[in-house]
Design a protein around this motif. Sequence first.
Motif, PDB file in Angstrom:
ATOM      1  N   VAL A  60       9.682   1.585  -4.542  1.00  0.00           N
ATOM      2  CA  VAL A  60       9.102   2.235  -3.373  1.00  0.00           C
ATOM      3  C   VAL A  60       9.060   1.205  -2.249  1.00  0.00           C
ATOM      4  N   PHE A  62       5.239   3.386   2.104  1.00  0.00           N
ATOM      5  CA  PHE A  62       4.924   4.594   1.339  1.00  0.00           C
ATOM      6  C   PHE A  62       3.409   4.768   1.226  1.00  0.00           C
ATOM      7  N   THR A  63       3.004   6.019   1.147  1.00  0.00           N
ATOM      8  CA  THR A  63       1.611   6.318   0.810  1.00  0.00           C
ATOM      9  C   THR A  63       1.471   6.292  -0.709  1.00  0.00           C
ATOM     10  N   ARG A  91       0.516   8.756  -2.462  1.00  0.00           N
ATOM     11  CA  ARG A  91       1.083  10.017  -2.930  1.00  0.00           C
ATOM     12  C   ARG A  91       2.600   9.889  -3.111  1.00  0.00           C
ATOM     13  N   GLU A  92       3.278   9.295  -2.137  1.00  0.00           N
ATOM     14  CA  GLU A  92       4.731   9.128  -2.229  1.00  0.00           C
ATOM     15  C   GLU A  92       5.097   8.199  -3.386  1.00  0.00           C
ATOM     16  N   GLU A  94       4.771  10.066  -6.718  1.00  0.00           N
ATOM     17  CA  GLU A  94       5.887  11.008  -6.854  1.00  0.00           C
ATOM     18  C   GLU A  94       7.132  10.290  -7.357  1.00  0.00           C
ATOM     19  N   GLU A  95       7.379   9.093  -6.825  1.00  0.00           N
ATOM     20  CA  GLU A  95       8.538   8.309  -7.266  1.00  0.00           C
ATOM     21  C   GLU A  95       8.358   7.854  -8.712  1.00  0.00           C
ATOM     22  N   ASP A 106      -3.487   9.411   0.834  1.00  0.00           N
ATOM     23  CA  ASP A 106      -2.824   9.037   2.082  1.00  0.00           C
ATOM     24  C   ASP A 106      -2.920   7.543   2.404  1.00  0.00           C
TER      25      ASP A 106
END
Length: 209
Positions: free
Chosen positions: A16, A20-21, A23-24, A27-28, A68
């Motif tokens: 990442v 990135f947050t 959350r992101e 997800e990764e 966030d």
Amino acid sequence: MKIKYNIIPKERVSFVKESFTIREAVEELEECGYRCIPILDDSATYYKGNIYVQDIYKAIIKESHTWDDSVMALADDREVFIEEQASFFTVFSSIKKYPYLAVIKEDKTFAGILTHANVMAILEDSWGVKTGSYTLNISTHEYKGALSTIVSTVKKHTGIQALLTLDNESRLFRRVLITLPADTTEKILKNVTHDLEKEGLRVFEIEKI
């Protein structure tokens, strides 16, 4: 032995970026299925640390961070990396504490990672697991020239694919593990064992690879 040629290169590593947050990042992590991946800068050039999925969920459950927030708020292992030219022995003890070690090039850019599987592959290769035939577990009293005697005795009949000494801190005895080449016949094995024991050495275990 250098670890440079045993790493997983950056092109094959999930990561990442520092922008990135959380959350992101999760997800990764869920997409790749790993419990931990590197964080790189936004140009994907420099190593910034690691992000662990367990740290994310712990932070969310405890409400110490929000989805966030920046992934860098949970960045870990920022100083845990090795240089591309590092020797295998310098990283062996360090990697036991982590899922992998980030690898940095001479210009400080991110090169990839060295995983436990990479380390095991190096050990298997050095032990001759894929290229040997039999492993002899030899016991000897510790004396000057003992290892030389073992090597010279074996080499009268065949080559040596790999050699490892154990009990190196013992002052009384030592175990020596020798892997014989793949083309070693049972007759050669028998002759090697006979001559080793003739020299006063004890071959107390033979394992076919």
